[in-house]
Scaffold this motif. Structure first.
Motif, PDB file in Angstrom:
ATOM      1  N   ASP A 172       0.822  -1.206   0.000  1.00  0.00           N
ATOM      2  CA  ASP A 172       0.000   0.000   0.000  1.00  0.00           C
ATOM      3  C   ASP A 172       0.860   1.262   0.000  1.00  0.00           C
ATOM      4  N   ARG A 173       0.210   2.406   0.002  1.00  0.00           N
ATOM      5  CA  ARG A 173       0.925   3.685  -0.078  1.00  0.00           C
ATOM      6  C   ARG A 173       1.836   3.941   1.114  1.00  0.00           C
ATOM      7  N   ASP A 174       1.574   3.259   2.231  1.00  0.00           N
ATOM      8  CA  ASP A 174       2.404   3.429   3.429  1.00  0.00           C
ATOM      9  C   ASP A 174       3.582   2.466   3.453  1.00  0.00           C
ATOM     10  N   GLY A 175       3.736   1.662   2.412  1.00  0.00           N
ATOM     11  CA  GLY A 175       4.847   0.719   2.377  1.00  0.00           C
ATOM     12  C   GLY A 175       4.576  -0.583   3.088  1.00  0.00           C
ATOM     13  N   GLU A 176       3.305  -0.824   3.439  1.00  0.00           N
ATOM     14  CA  GLU A 176       2.925  -2.044   4.148  1.00  0.00           C
ATOM     15  C   GLU A 176       2.367  -3.080   3.174  1.00  0.00           C
ATOM     16  N   LEU A 177       2.702  -4.359   3.419  1.00  0.00           N
ATOM     17  CA  LEU A 177       2.151  -5.440   2.610  1.00  0.00           C
ATOM     18  C   LEU A 177       0.661  -5.555   2.881  1.00  0.00           C
ATOM     19  N   ALA A 178      -0.161  -5.350   1.844  1.00  0.00           N
ATOM     20  CA  ALA A 178      -1.607  -5.356   2.010  1.00  0.00           C
ATOM     21  C   ALA A 178      -2.239  -6.677   1.595  1.00  0.00           C
ATOM     22  N   GLY A 179      -1.641  -7.382   0.631  1.00  0.00           N
ATOM     23  CA  GLY A 179      -2.228  -8.629   0.174  1.00  0.00           C
ATOM     24  C   GLY A 179      -1.344  -9.313  -0.841  1.00  0.00           C
ATOM     25  N   THR A 180      -1.711 -10.537  -1.184  1.00  0.00           N
ATOM     26  CA  THR A 180      -0.972 -11.296  -2.194  1.00  0.00           C
ATOM     27  C   THR A 180      -1.944 -11.931  -3.175  1.00  0.00           C
ATOM     28  N   LEU A 181      -1.465 -12.116  -4.388  1.00  0.00           N
ATOM     29  CA  LEU A 181      -2.221 -12.831  -5.418  1.00  0.00           C
ATOM     30  C   LEU A 181      -1.294 -13.852  -6.043  1.00  0.00           C
ATOM     31  N   ILE A 182      -1.806 -15.044  -6.366  1.00  0.00           N
ATOM     32  CA  ILE A 182      -0.948 -15.997  -7.036  1.00  0.00           C
ATOM     33  C   ILE A 182      -0.788 -15.603  -8.497  1.00  0.00           C
ATOM     34  N   HIS A 183       0.238 -16.165  -9.131  1.00  0.00           N
ATOM     35  CA  HIS A 183       0.678 -15.672 -10.440  1.00  0.00           C
ATOM     36  C   HIS A 183      -0.368 -15.778 -11.528  1.00  0.00           C
ATOM     37  N   ASN A 184      -1.278 -16.771 -11.449  1.00  0.00           N
ATOM     38  CA  ASN A 184      -2.247 -16.913 -12.529  1.00  0.00           C
ATOM     39  C   ASN A 184      -3.587 -16.251 -12.228  1.00  0.00           C
ATOM     40  N   SER A 185      -3.581 -15.258 -11.346  1.00  0.00           N
ATOM     41  CA  SER A 185      -4.745 -14.397 -11.193  1.00  0.00           C
ATOM     42  C   SER A 185      -4.916 -13.604 -12.483  1.00  0.00           C
ATOM     43  N   THR A 186      -6.099 -13.131 -12.732  1.00  0.00           N
ATOM     44  CA  THR A 186      -6.348 -12.410 -13.984  1.00  0.00           C
ATOM     45  C   THR A 186      -5.950 -10.940 -13.842  1.00  0.00           C
ATOM     46  N   PRO A 187      -5.681 -10.272 -14.967  1.00  0.00           N
ATOM     47  CA  PRO A 187      -5.407  -8.835 -14.910  1.00  0.00           C
ATOM     48  C   PRO A 187      -6.542  -8.050 -14.266  1.00  0.00           C
ATOM     49  N   THR A 188      -7.773  -8.490 -14.496  1.00  0.00           N
ATOM     50  CA  THR A 188      -8.932  -7.815 -13.899  1.00  0.00           C
ATOM     51  C   THR A 188      -8.895  -7.902 -12.378  1.00  0.00           C
ATOM     52  N   GLU A 189      -8.557  -9.089 -11.853  1.00  0.00           N
ATOM     53  CA  GLU A 189      -8.459  -9.255 -10.398  1.00  0.00           C
ATOM     54  C   GLU A 189      -7.374  -8.348  -9.834  1.00  0.00           C
ATOM     55  N   LEU A 190      -6.242  -8.313 -10.495  1.00  0.00           N
ATOM     56  CA  LEU A 190      -5.147  -7.472 -10.011  1.00  0.00           C
ATOM     57  C   LEU A 190      -5.486  -5.994 -10.132  1.00  0.00           C
ATOM     58  N   SER A 191      -6.117  -5.598 -11.220  1.00  0.00           N
ATOM     59  CA  SER A 191      -6.533  -4.195 -11.384  1.00  0.00           C
ATOM     60  C   SER A 191      -7.459  -3.766 -10.251  1.00  0.00           C
ATOM     61  N   SER A 192      -8.371  -4.656  -9.871  1.00  0.00           N
ATOM     62  CA  SER A 192      -9.305  -4.343  -8.783  1.00  0.00           C
ATOM     63  C   SER A 192      -8.557  -4.105  -7.479  1.00  0.00           C
ATOM     64  N   TRP A 193      -7.568  -4.949  -7.201  1.00  0.00           N
ATOM     65  CA  TRP A 193      -6.750  -4.766  -6.000  1.00  0.00           C
ATOM     66  C   TRP A 193      -6.017  -3.434  -6.046  1.00  0.00           C
ATOM     67  N   LEU A 194      -5.398  -3.137  -7.198  1.00  0.00           N
ATOM     68  CA  LEU A 194      -4.647  -1.892  -7.308  1.00  0.00           C
ATOM     69  C   LEU A 194      -5.555  -0.670  -7.125  1.00  0.00           C
ATOM     70  N   GLN A 195      -6.730  -0.727  -7.725  1.00  0.00           N
ATOM     71  CA  GLN A 195      -7.681   0.393  -7.590  1.00  0.00           C
ATOM     72  C   GLN A 195      -8.099   0.580  -6.145  1.00  0.00           C
ATOM     73  N   ARG A 196      -8.308  -0.534  -5.449  1.00  0.00           N
ATOM     74  CA  ARG A 196      -8.703  -0.460  -4.042  1.00  0.00           C
ATOM     75  C   ARG A 196      -7.603   0.182  -3.218  1.00  0.00           C
ATOM     76  N   LEU A 197      -6.356  -0.205  -3.451  1.00  0.00           N
ATOM     77  CA  LEU A 197      -5.243   0.362  -2.701  1.00  0.00           C
ATOM     78  C   LEU A 197      -4.993   1.816  -3.068  1.00  0.00           C
ATOM     79  N   LEU A 198      -5.207   2.155  -4.332  1.00  0.00           N
ATOM     80  CA  LEU A 198      -5.051   3.556  -4.735  1.00  0.00           C
ATOM     81  C   LEU A 198      -6.104   4.451  -4.107  1.00  0.00           C
ATOM     82  N   ALA A 199      -7.262   3.880  -3.830  1.00  0.00           N
ATOM     83  CA  ALA A 199      -8.366   4.665  -3.255  1.00  0.00           C
ATOM     84  C   ALA A 199      -8.201   4.872  -1.755  1.00  0.00           C
ATOM     85  N   ASP A 200      -7.386   4.036  -1.117  1.00  0.00           N
ATOM     86  CA  ASP A 200      -7.212   4.135   0.349  1.00  0.00           C
ATOM     87  C   ASP A 200      -6.450   5.403   0.734  1.00  0.00           C
TER      88      ASP A 200
END
Length: 200
Positions: A172-200
């Motif tokens: 996250d923006r504070d340098g803390e580990l917020a979550g993990t995704l395994i390598h074969n997650s979809t780009p959509t799943e990862l985009s959702s995570w990134l958007q959530r962290l950007l909104a925090d």
């Protein structure tokens, strides 16, 4: 009698189908919200890129996605980095500027910082490649709960391969580990995570 046999067969098939669906659900790759789980992993580190030392803290204020692997990896690493690059492209332009990808190589013998710079640019200009001494790499691997091991390949020109865990670590923006995704997650799943962290 024939109807009874047919009914039994249908029941058995239905039971097998149900077991298969439950098994598939249980084995389906999942994302982990580290903050919610209470596990304390992650933390700052300093490794080396082609431009010099790089620390996780250099990107405080941004969302960071870390992947640990090696450039000679035949399939898993390229897949994960392709997912990461597509997920970043899915974001709006102003969001993309707030995301940084870091590819950490556990193969410093072959992956020089210069080689990593070329390798990562193939995927995205939002991705930087870093490595370090074996001691530095092992420290980061332990910090993030990852693993790797060198496997000799007697009949290969490569000489050896590296078995390794395959997860995207989301910071996250504070340098803390917020979550993990395994390598074969979809780009959509990862985009959702990134958007959530950007909104925090």
């Amino acid at each position: 009698m024939q109807q009874l046999k047919t009914l039994k067969i249908l029941l058995i098939l239905s039971a097998c189908l149900l077991v298969g669906m439950v098994t598939a659900f249980l084995l389906k790759p999942t994302q982990v919200d580290v903050k919610a789980s209470g596990h304390k992993l992650g933390g700052d580190f300093t490794l080396t890129s082609s431009a010099g030392p790089v620390s996780l803290s250099d990107f405080k204020g941004k969302v960071v996605a870390i992947y640990i692997g090696y450039a000679s990896c035949p399939d898993v690493c390229p897949t994960a980095l392709a997912v990461l690059s597509q997920a970043v492209r899915n974001l709006q332009a102003e969001q993309r500027d707030q995301v940084q990808g870091i590819f950490i190589s556990v193969d410093p013998e072959r992956d020089t910082p210069e080689k990593l710079a070329q390798y990562t640019q193939f995927f995205s200009d939002r991705l930087i490649g870093v490595t370090g001494s074996r001691e530095q790499i092992d420290r980061v691997v332990r910090q993030y709960g990852a693993f790797y091991r060198v496997v000799a390949l007697d009949d290969s020109a490569l000489g050896y391969a590296v078995d390794h865990s395959s997860r995207l670590y989301l910071i996250d923006r504070d340098g803390e580990l917020a979550g993990t995704l395994i390598h074969n997650s979809t780009p959509t799943e990862l985009s959702s995570w990134l958007q959530r962290l950007l909104a925090d």
